[in-house]
Design an enzyme around this catalytic site. Structure first.
Site, PDB file in Angstrom:
ATOM      1  N   CYS A  62       0.838  -1.191   0.000  1.00 56.29           N
ATOM      2  CA  CYS A  62       0.000   0.000   0.000  1.00 56.29           C
ATOM      3  C   CYS A  62       0.882   1.255   0.000  1.00 56.29           C
ATOM      4  O   CYS A  62       2.093   1.182   0.153  1.00 56.29           O
ATOM      5  CB  CYS A  62      -0.919   0.011   1.214  1.00 56.29           C
ATOM      6  SG  CYS A  62      -0.059   0.219   2.788  1.00 56.29           S
ATOM      7  N   ALA A  65       3.158   1.648   2.859  1.00 56.26           N
ATOM      8  CA  ALA A  65       4.345   0.792   2.752  1.00 56.26           C
ATOM      9  C   ALA A  65       5.396   1.464   1.868  1.00 56.26           C
ATOM     10  O   ALA A  65       6.595   1.398   2.145  1.00 56.26           O
ATOM     11  CB  ALA A  65       3.970  -0.575   2.188  1.00 56.26           C
ATOM     12  N   ARG A  96      12.937  -4.820   5.945  1.00 56.49           N
ATOM     13  CA  ARG A  96      13.661  -4.560   4.701  1.00 56.49           C
ATOM     14  C   ARG A  96      15.174  -4.610   4.817  1.00 56.49           C
ATOM     15  O   ARG A  96      15.886  -4.468   3.850  1.00 56.49           O
ATOM     16  CB  ARG A  96      13.215  -3.228   4.101  1.00 56.49           C
ATOM     17  CG  ARG A  96      12.064  -3.436   3.135  1.00 56.49           C
ATOM     18  CD  ARG A  96      11.521  -2.145   2.596  1.00 56.49           C
ATOM     19  NE  ARG A  96      12.469  -1.396   1.799  1.00 56.49           N
ATOM     20  CZ  ARG A  96      12.714  -1.616   0.517  1.00 56.49           C
ATOM     21  NH1 ARG A  96      12.111  -2.576  -0.110  1.00 56.49           N
ATOM     22  NH2 ARG A  96      13.578  -0.883  -0.140  1.00 56.49           N
ATOM     23  N   HIS A 195       5.572   6.064  -2.867  1.00 52.00           N
ATOM     24  CA  HIS A 195       6.901   6.606  -3.184  1.00 52.00           C
ATOM     25  C   HIS A 195       6.763   8.052  -3.651  1.00 52.00           C
ATOM     26  O   HIS A 195       7.499   8.932  -3.232  1.00 52.00           O
ATOM     27  CB  HIS A 195       7.582   5.814  -4.305  1.00 52.00           C
ATOM     28  CG  HIS A 195       7.694   4.341  -4.044  1.00 52.00           C
ATOM     29  ND1 HIS A 195       7.519   3.407  -5.033  1.00 52.00           N
ATOM     30  CD2 HIS A 195       7.954   3.652  -2.918  1.00 52.00           C
ATOM     31  CE1 HIS A 195       7.674   2.201  -4.526  1.00 52.00           C
ATOM     32  NE2 HIS A 195       7.938   2.318  -3.245  1.00 52.00           N
TER      33      HIS A 195
HETATM   34  S1  SF4 Z   1      -1.186  -1.564   5.983  1.00 50.92           S
HETATM   35 FE1  SF4 Z   1      -2.191   0.095   7.132  1.00 50.92          FE
HETATM   36  S2  SF4 Z   1      -1.963   1.905   5.814  1.00 50.92           S
HETATM   37 FE2  SF4 Z   1      -1.603   0.096   4.511  1.00 50.92          FE
HETATM   38  S3  SF4 Z   1      -3.615  -0.391   3.586  1.00 50.92           S
HETATM   39 FE3  SF4 Z   1      -3.400  -1.619   5.474  1.00 50.92          FE
HETATM   40  S4  SF4 Z   1      -4.394  -0.352   7.079  1.00 50.92           S
HETATM   41 FE4  SF4 Z   1      -3.972   0.993   5.342  1.00 50.92          FE
END
Ligand code: SF4
Lengths: 493, 73
Positions: A62, A65, A96, A195
């Site tokens: 996402c 991330a 990572r 990014h």
């Molecule tokens: S990891 Fe957290 S920020 Fe990413 S989509 Fe899931 S809930 Fe949303």
């Protein structure tokens, strides 16, 4: 197994698409292609950076991330708050392997997890007060930190908190940069937009901090390494080469990097981009605003390293050009020995890749240096410009797959029968159970560095170790192999 | 009206870049390309056409607004 012809590869794609319902089939067909080196532009053959189909198994991340995990996280002297519920940060913590030097918890914070740990009441009444309080706490507990970034998780955008206002206030109170990043996970189709958002936040909140301040003494040989996250020490193995040829590396973005380095980057003469996908935005911005040119380079495998060193040197004077030749000559005996040792063991082996960022194209050269061939490649979150840069690197009639689904990848592998697969942790165990040697190519399978000449030696050893491991012969149950004698199990009971 | 980032590549040709579109193309031709008048119709390698309000030759790289005339498809 002999390589597939163009027709066979096309037929394979059709066959794999067969099981999808019509709509999904139409959509997925655009993401799978047979490479055609004669094409100049990838959009003629492949579509990318689109929303994944519901119901398929995708491997994307996402936006949070992309921002917290990739771009901001490695900046070691800042504290990055995962703002929202605890899980997003905790489950991705330290995954990572961005190496750094420093004392964790004192002046560096890379592997720690800071979160505002949202509870129900924060969702209902808003989390701004909590965020303000956390930042004061951070200042008290970790006085040596050099700044804070606020990495928004999904709920922040949903409940409409004003983190920018909180950040501005905190910045006045603690006197250090406080950067709000709007990287809520629901933005965009993959980590890629994260990014971009992270790059924009650096542009808006960090890059101008030292404009007009000329106290930093510069040289004509100042460069910045951009888009190297120091996975397993990659940036260090790259930096030594650049320094040996006479350049001065002012900043590392962002592996083992600091906020001071980022603030000084507008003063360099040239930006060197390794991961184009995640940081080309900031390089383009610096080119426009500060007139700093940028080039892409590739430090995987001796052929590409030498090519890149010469390309970089060509933008400087003769001392640097001579420096590049000196570096290439100096390491020649070393990498020739690596090739002499491993090439006979790896020659002719076929590899399939599926990774992110720059690797689906950048590592091809390193495999070719070892006599191996990449027969399939694809990006999790690439865009058209990535595929443009891939077509020429890949052989004709090889497979290219964008945002491949778990099912497609398995079917491709069953048919293509590669000798090695390089992909991520989610794919690893499936393919290992299928009896195919596998390397985790996101974190180098707990190994590395793979960049530079030092990295190449490790890369070659790892590929050999995996591919020629005797365990692959043991994967089939003894009674299922051809040569097993048909002894009745009952007889031994 | 997309914002277009324009730069000159090593061969001195104009490179066209639209960030959100991942469009990175070399311009085949620029209608006006003199010191005091730059802009007009710009034809890209992929066949698409854009229009820039003519201005004085800008200092590349630069971001300008363009009108899309023809998608080239
Ligand atoms: S990891 Fe957290 S920020 Fe990413 S989509 Fe899931 S809930 Fe949303």
């Amino acid at each position: 197994m002999a390589a597939l012809t163009r027709e066979e590869t096309e037929a394979l794609i059709q066959e794999v698409l067969e099981v999808y319902p019509e709509q999904a089939r139409k959509d997925r067909a655009k993401h799978l292609a047979v490479n055609d080196q004669s094409l100049e532009k990838s959009n003629k053959c492949i579509t990318s950076n689109r929303k994944s189909q519901p119901g398929v198994m995708t491997i994307r991340g996402c936006a949070y991330a992309g921002s917290k995990g990739v771009v901001w996280g490695p900046i070691k002297d800042m504290i990055h708050i995962s703002h929202g519920p605890v899980g997003c940060g905790q489950y991705s913590r330290a995954g990572r392997r961005n190496y750094y030097v420093g004392t964790t918890g004192v002046n560096t914070f890379g592997t720690m997890n800071f979160t505002s740990d949202f509870q129900e009441k924060d969702i209902v009444f808003g989390g701004d007060k909590k965020l303000a309080k956390i930042m004061l706490e951070i200042e008290e507990l970790f006085p040596l930190h050099k700044g804070i970034s606020i990495q928004s998780e999904c709920p922040i955008g949903l409940i409409g908190d004003d983190i920018e206002a909180v950040a501005k206030k905190a910045n006045k109170e603690i006197g250090k940069p406080v950067v709000p990043v709007r990287c809520e996970g629901f933005r965009g189709v993959s980590q890629s937009l994260g990014h971009h958002i992270a790059n924009d936040a650096i542009r808006d909140w960090v890059l101008e901090n030292r404009d007009g301040d000329e106290s930093f003494p510069t040289t004509p040989y100042d460069v910045a390494v951009i888009g190297d996250y120091n996975i397993g020490g990659d940036a260090w193995a790259s930096r030594t080469l650049l320094e040996e040829m006479g350049l001065r590396v002012v900043a590392q973005w962002s592996g083992d990097g600091t906020i001071a380095e980022m603030e000084k980057t507008p003063k360099v003469k040239l930006n060197l981009i390794h991961c184009y996908r995640s940081m080309n935005y900031i390089a383009r911005h610096m080119e426009e605003k500060y007139k700093i040119p940028w080039i892409e380079y590739n430090f995987f495998g001796p052929t590409k390293i030498a090519e890149s060193l010469r390309k970089i040197a060509a933008l400087f004077d003769e001392t640097i050009q001579a420096g590049a030749e000196r570096v290439i000559a100096k390491y020649q005996a070393e990498y020739d020995a690596v090739i002499a040792k491993y090439k006979p063991r790896l020659q002719g082996k076929r590899v399939m890749l599926y990774v992110g960022g720059l690797r689906p194209r950048h590592v091809i050269g390193a495999y070719e240096d070892l006599g191996m061939e990449v027969v399939g490649t694809g990006y999790e979150f690439g865009h058209n410009d990535d595929y443009d840069r891939t077509i020429k690197e890949m052989g004709n009639a090889t497979l290219i797959y964008d945002d491949v689904t778990g099912y497609e990848f398995e079917e491709f592998v069953k048919r293509v029968q590669p000798d090695l697969i390089g992909s991520g942790i989610k794919e690893k165990y499936i393919f290992q159970k299928m009896g195919i040697p596998f390397r985790q190519m996101h974190s180098w399978d707990y190994s590395g560095p793979y960049h530079g000449y030092d990295g190449f030696a490790i890369f070659a050893r790892d590929m050999d170790m995996t591919l020629n491991n005797p365990c692959w012969k043991q994967v089939k149950a003894p009674w299922k192999t051809e040569e097993s004698p048909k002894v009745a199990v009952a007889a031994s009971a | 009206m997309p914002s277009v980032m324009l730069k000159k590549n090593a061969e001195g040709k104009l490179v066209f870049y639209v960030p959100k579109k991942d469009l990175e193309e070399v311009a085949e031709s620029v209608e006006f390309d003199t010191q005091d008048k730059w802009g007009g119709e710009v034809l890209l390698g992929d066949g698409s056409k854009y229009y820039f309000e003519p201005i004085e030759q800008p200092d590349f790289p630069v971001t300008l607004r363009a009108k899309r005339l023809d998608s080239g498809e």
